[in-house]
Design a protein around this motif. Structure first.
Motif, PDB file in Angstrom:
ATOM      1  N   UNK A 111      -4.977 -17.781   3.913  1.00 52.11           N
ATOM      2  CA  UNK A 111      -6.096 -16.869   3.635  1.00 52.11           C
ATOM      3  C   UNK A 111      -5.622 -15.422   3.476  1.00 52.11           C
ATOM      4  N   UNK A 112      -4.921 -15.119   2.388  1.00 51.39           N
ATOM      5  CA  UNK A 112      -4.477 -13.736   2.189  1.00 51.39           C
ATOM      6  C   UNK A 112      -5.633 -12.844   1.741  1.00 51.39           C
ATOM      7  N   UNK A 113      -5.479 -11.539   1.982  1.00 54.79           N
ATOM      8  CA  UNK A 113      -6.449 -10.564   1.480  1.00 54.79           C
ATOM      9  C   UNK A 113      -6.278 -10.438  -0.031  1.00 54.79           C
ATOM     10  N   UNK A 114      -7.183  -9.730  -0.651  1.00 52.05           N
ATOM     11  CA  UNK A 114      -7.027  -9.392  -2.062  1.00 52.05           C
ATOM     12  C   UNK A 114      -5.859  -8.411  -2.189  1.00 52.05           C
ATOM     13  N   UNK A 115      -5.285  -8.350  -3.365  1.00 53.88           N
ATOM     14  CA  UNK A 115      -4.245  -7.347  -3.614  1.00 53.88           C
ATOM     15  C   UNK A 115      -4.910  -5.975  -3.558  1.00 53.88           C
ATOM     16  N   UNK A 116      -4.288  -5.070  -2.832  1.00 53.52           N
ATOM     17  CA  UNK A 116      -4.843  -3.727  -2.646  1.00 53.52           C
ATOM     18  C   UNK A 116      -4.938  -2.985  -3.974  1.00 53.52           C
ATOM     19  N   UNK A 117      -5.940  -2.133  -4.070  1.00 54.77           N
ATOM     20  CA  UNK A 117      -6.052  -1.255  -5.242  1.00 54.77           C
ATOM     21  C   UNK A 117      -4.913  -0.241  -5.189  1.00 54.77           C
ATOM     22  N   UNK A 118      -4.365   0.073  -6.328  1.00 54.85           N
ATOM     23  CA  UNK A 118      -3.296   1.066  -6.375  1.00 54.85           C
ATOM     24  C   UNK A 118      -1.985   0.502  -5.871  1.00 54.85           C
ATOM     25  N   UNK A 119      -1.023   1.378  -5.690  1.00 54.41           N
ATOM     26  CA  UNK A 119       0.307   1.009  -5.224  1.00 54.41           C
ATOM     27  C   UNK A 119       0.637   1.789  -3.965  1.00 54.41           C
ATOM     28  N   UNK A 120       1.583   1.277  -3.211  1.00 50.86           N
ATOM     29  CA  UNK A 120       2.099   1.960  -2.034  1.00 50.86           C
ATOM     30  C   UNK A 120       3.595   2.135  -2.242  1.00 50.86           C
ATOM     31  N   UNK A 121       4.025   3.362  -2.490  1.00 54.72           N
ATOM     32  CA  UNK A 121       5.442   3.680  -2.732  1.00 54.72           C
ATOM     33  C   UNK A 121       6.049   2.779  -3.811  1.00 54.72           C
ATOM     34  N   UNK A 122       5.288   2.521  -4.873  1.00 53.46           N
ATOM     35  CA  UNK A 122       5.787   1.717  -5.982  1.00 53.46           C
ATOM     36  C   UNK A 122       5.579   0.224  -5.819  1.00 53.46           C
ATOM     37  N   UNK A 123       4.967  -0.211  -4.733  1.00 52.68           N
ATOM     38  CA  UNK A 123       4.717  -1.639  -4.499  1.00 52.68           C
ATOM     39  C   UNK A 123       3.239  -1.970  -4.685  1.00 52.68           C
ATOM     40  N   UNK A 124       2.965  -3.154  -5.224  1.00 52.28           N
ATOM     41  CA  UNK A 124       1.655  -3.778  -5.084  1.00 52.28           C
ATOM     42  C   UNK A 124       1.783  -4.633  -3.831  1.00 52.28           C
ATOM     43  N   UNK A 125       0.675  -4.856  -3.111  1.00 57.76           N
ATOM     44  CA  UNK A 125       0.785  -5.619  -1.865  1.00 57.76           C
ATOM     45  C   UNK A 125      -0.546  -6.244  -1.467  1.00 57.76           C
ATOM     46  N   UNK A 126      -0.444  -7.246  -0.604  1.00 57.77           N
ATOM     47  CA  UNK A 126      -1.596  -7.820   0.077  1.00 57.77           C
ATOM     48  C   UNK A 126      -1.150  -8.181   1.485  1.00 57.77           C
ATOM     49  N   UNK A 127      -2.114  -8.499   2.341  1.00 56.23           N
ATOM     50  CA  UNK A 127      -1.808  -8.788   3.743  1.00 56.23           C
ATOM     51  C   UNK A 127      -2.483 -10.074   4.198  1.00 56.23           C
TER      52      UNK A 127
END
Length: 148
Positions: A111-127
């Motif tokens: 059950x991952x979260x949605x991919x976050x809007x925007x980037x974090x230090x050049x990364x796309x991510x989810x949690x």
């Protein structure tokens, strides 16, 4: 050896072990294998899985004598979770690569979260969370094109 040849070599070191204390070492071992980490082995009170680059994630059973000797710590950079955190980086570099990996996890029952809007230090991510409620963030890679 000239400077250019030195730049093409693998980095001199890698992270050897990342330690986590877990409620159920066997359940956590299966969980992390399901994420795509390589099964390495189980031992009394401990499971070991291998990540890309050869780093081993050591899963120590809470309450075990070995785990009792380990200090508590906070790891990771995402503030989304209050317990221990681990940041994992997929091989892919694009948001589409990350979404493909994420959909694969959903198909396996995670059950991952949605991919976050925007980037974090050049990364796309989810949690998401592991069986102990530990936070895990998954990032796209921004490793250099050199071997790592």
């Amino acid at each position: 050896m000239n400077e250019h040849e030195q730049e093409d070599l693998l980095p001199a070191v890698t992270l050897g072990h990342f330690v986590m204390k877990v409620q159920d070492a066997e359940a956590s071992y299966r969980f992390y294998i399901g994420l795509g980490l390589r099964a390495f082995g189980t031992f009394p009170g401990m499971g070991v899985v291998e990540m890309r680059g050869g780093t081993h994630l050591l899963l120590f059973q809470k309450g075990d004598d070995q785990a009792g000797a380990l200090l508590n710590s906070q790891n990771g950079q995402r503030p989304d979770f209050s317990s221990e955190k681990i940041d994992l980086m997929i091989a892919g570099r694009t948001k589409a690569d990350l979404e493909s990996y994420r959909v694969g996890l959903i198909c396996k029952g995670y059950s991952p979260s949605a991919i976050a809007d925007g980037e974090l230090y050049g990364h796309h991510y989810f949690s998401m969370q592991d069986p102990d409620g530990n936070g895990i963030s998954f990032y796209t890679s921004h490793c250099s094109d050199k071997p790592v």
